[in-house]
Design a protein around this motif. Structure first.
Motif, PDB file in Angstrom:
ATOM      1  N   THR A  83     -10.425  37.422  18.639  1.00  0.00           N
ATOM      2  CA  THR A  83      -9.002  36.970  18.491  1.00  0.00           C
ATOM      3  C   THR A  83      -8.301  37.890  17.559  1.00  0.00           C
ATOM      4  O   THR A  83      -8.895  38.237  16.415  1.00  0.00           O
ATOM      5  CB  THR A  83      -8.936  35.403  17.984  1.00  0.00           C
ATOM      6  OG1 THR A  83      -9.666  34.810  18.578  1.00  0.00           O
ATOM      7  CG2 THR A  83      -7.498  34.997  17.544  1.00  0.00           C
ATOM      8  N   PHE A  85      -4.850  38.143  15.311  1.00  0.00           N
ATOM      9  CA  PHE A  85      -3.803  37.560  14.723  1.00  0.00           C
ATOM     10  C   PHE A  85      -2.553  38.262  14.558  1.00  0.00           C
ATOM     11  O   PHE A  85      -2.790  39.124  13.308  1.00  0.00           O
ATOM     12  CB  PHE A  85      -4.186  36.603  13.435  1.00  0.00           C
ATOM     13  CG  PHE A  85      -5.313  35.532  13.875  1.00  0.00           C
ATOM     14  CD1 PHE A  85      -4.852  34.212  14.272  1.00  0.00           C
ATOM     15  CD2 PHE A  85      -6.366  35.873  13.871  1.00  0.00           C
ATOM     16  CE1 PHE A  85      -5.740  33.257  14.679  1.00  0.00           C
ATOM     17  CE2 PHE A  85      -7.462  34.799  14.223  1.00  0.00           C
ATOM     18  CZ  PHE A  85      -7.122  33.611  14.336  1.00  0.00           C
ATOM     19  N   GLU A 107       0.957  29.365  25.654  1.00  0.00           N
ATOM     20  CA  GLU A 107       1.346  28.450  24.549  1.00  0.00           C
ATOM     21  C   GLU A 107       2.706  28.634  24.249  1.00  0.00           C
ATOM     22  O   GLU A 107       3.312  29.892  23.825  1.00  0.00           O
ATOM     23  CB  GLU A 107       0.637  28.210  23.252  1.00  0.00           C
ATOM     24  CG  GLU A 107      -0.784  27.719  23.682  1.00  0.00           C
ATOM     25  CD  GLU A 107      -1.344  27.658  22.128  1.00  0.00           C
ATOM     26  OE1 GLU A 107      -0.866  27.505  21.095  1.00  0.00           O
ATOM     27  OE2 GLU A 107      -2.857  27.984  22.218  1.00  0.00           O
ATOM     28  N   ASP A 117       3.933  29.496  15.359  1.00  0.00           N
ATOM     29  CA  ASP A 117       3.025  30.367  16.365  1.00  0.00           C
ATOM     30  C   ASP A 117       2.856  30.018  17.622  1.00  0.00           C
ATOM     31  O   ASP A 117       3.474  28.861  18.165  1.00  0.00           O
ATOM     32  CB  ASP A 117       1.945  30.693  15.533  1.00  0.00           C
ATOM     33  CG  ASP A 117       0.538  29.675  15.851  1.00  0.00           C
ATOM     34  OD1 ASP A 117       1.048  28.775  16.522  1.00  0.00           O
ATOM     35  OD2 ASP A 117      -0.451  30.206  15.697  1.00  0.00           O
ATOM     36  N   GLY A 119       0.701  31.453  21.434  1.00  0.00           N
ATOM     37  CA  GLY A 119      -0.663  32.003  21.829  1.00  0.00           C
ATOM     38  C   GLY A 119      -0.770  32.676  23.327  1.00  0.00           C
ATOM     39  O   GLY A 119       0.110  32.048  24.139  1.00  0.00           O
ATOM     40  N   ARG A 121      -3.374  35.246  26.035  1.00  0.00           N
ATOM     41  CA  ARG A 121      -4.623  35.905  26.261  1.00  0.00           C
ATOM     42  C   ARG A 121      -4.303  37.169  26.792  1.00  0.00           C
ATOM     43  O   ARG A 121      -3.237  37.491  27.622  1.00  0.00           O
ATOM     44  CB  ARG A 121      -5.782  35.281  27.372  1.00  0.00           C
ATOM     45  CG  ARG A 121      -6.323  34.003  26.607  1.00  0.00           C
ATOM     46  CD  ARG A 121      -7.298  33.468  27.301  1.00  0.00           C
ATOM     47  NE  ARG A 121      -7.855  32.368  26.861  1.00  0.00           N
ATOM     48  CZ  ARG A 121      -9.297  32.130  26.444  1.00  0.00           C
ATOM     49  NH1 ARG A 121     -10.126  33.164  27.147  1.00  0.00           N
ATOM     50  NH2 ARG A 121      -9.421  31.036  25.997  1.00  0.00           N
ATOM     51  N   ASN A 127      -8.167  36.429  22.780  1.00  0.00           N
ATOM     52  CA  ASN A 127      -7.033  35.501  22.368  1.00  0.00           C
ATOM     53  C   ASN A 127      -6.226  36.355  21.411  1.00  0.00           C
ATOM     54  O   ASN A 127      -6.576  37.312  20.551  1.00  0.00           O
ATOM     55  CB  ASN A 127      -7.553  34.278  21.432  1.00  0.00           C
ATOM     56  CG  ASN A 127      -8.396  33.531  22.510  1.00  0.00           C
ATOM     57  OD1 ASN A 127      -7.939  32.796  23.425  1.00  0.00           O
ATOM     58  ND2 ASN A 127      -9.580  33.168  22.101  1.00  0.00           N
ATOM     59  N   ARG A 129      -2.901  35.882  18.645  1.00  0.00           N
ATOM     60  CA  ARG A 129      -1.886  34.730  18.157  1.00  0.00           C
ATOM     61  C   ARG A 129      -0.922  35.505  17.445  1.00  0.00           C
ATOM     62  O   ARG A 129      -1.279  36.335  17.120  1.00  0.00           O
ATOM     63  CB  ARG A 129      -2.639  33.602  17.100  1.00  0.00           C
ATOM     64  CG  ARG A 129      -3.793  32.819  17.460  1.00  0.00           C
ATOM     65  CD  ARG A 129      -3.597  31.895  18.341  1.00  0.00           C
ATOM     66  NE  ARG A 129      -2.791  30.984  17.954  1.00  0.00           N
ATOM     67  CZ  ARG A 129      -2.324  30.146  18.884  1.00  0.00           C
ATOM     68  NH1 ARG A 129      -2.568  29.610  20.064  1.00  0.00           N
ATOM     69  NH2 ARG A 129      -1.274  29.023  18.260  1.00  0.00           N
TER      70      ARG A 129
END
Length: 136
Positions: A83, A85, A107, A117, A119, A121, A127, A129
């Motif tokens: 992930t 961020f 999202e 925030d 998200g 992929r 992932n 974010r």
């Protein structure tokens, strides 16, 4: 003692496709793209920063070819991704810009205690974010 995080890494199946996504779509910049003979050392970063992200294809020398095949299979299933961020100034604008570039967004932006925030992929199952963080 440790003074800062210099490089983080994620696995990708195709480094050229990863460049297209992270540089072409998300707007990061190439930091290093070097053929070391035994591997391609490919790092990107958010423009104006010095923390790098290694876009690494699973394989030698970090792991055996057998293990790398298992990691690639898990990554393909979306089960071995990392992930990342990221922060932005305007989550709604960033979302709209990425959508216009054809990025698959999982999202829509949502307001939380820490900020807004959303998200997505990357093409390999990692992932991502992206947050507009609240001040203070």
């Amino acid at each position: 003692m440790i003074t800062r995080l210099n490089i983080s890494g994620i696995y990708v199946l195709d480094q050229d496709q990863a460049l297209d996504f992270y540089v072409g779509k998300l707007g990061l910049e190439v930091d290093t793209d070097a053929d070391l003979g035994f591997m391609r050392w490919l790092t990107v970063r958010v423009p104006g920063t010095d923390q790098k992200i290694l876009l690494e294809r699973p394989g030698p020398p970090a792991m055996s070819e057998e293990t790398a095949a298992e990691v690639r299979a898990m990554l393909t299933k979306g089960a071995a991704g990392g992930t990342l961020f990221f922060a932005c100034e305007d989550a709604y604008r960033t979302y709209a810009e990425l959508k216009a570039k054809g990025v698959e967004l999982s999202e829509e932006p949502e307001d939380w205690d820490y900020g807004i925030d959303f998200g997505l992929r990357d093409p390999f199952g990692n992932n991502v974010r992206i947050a507009q963080l609240k001040e203070g």
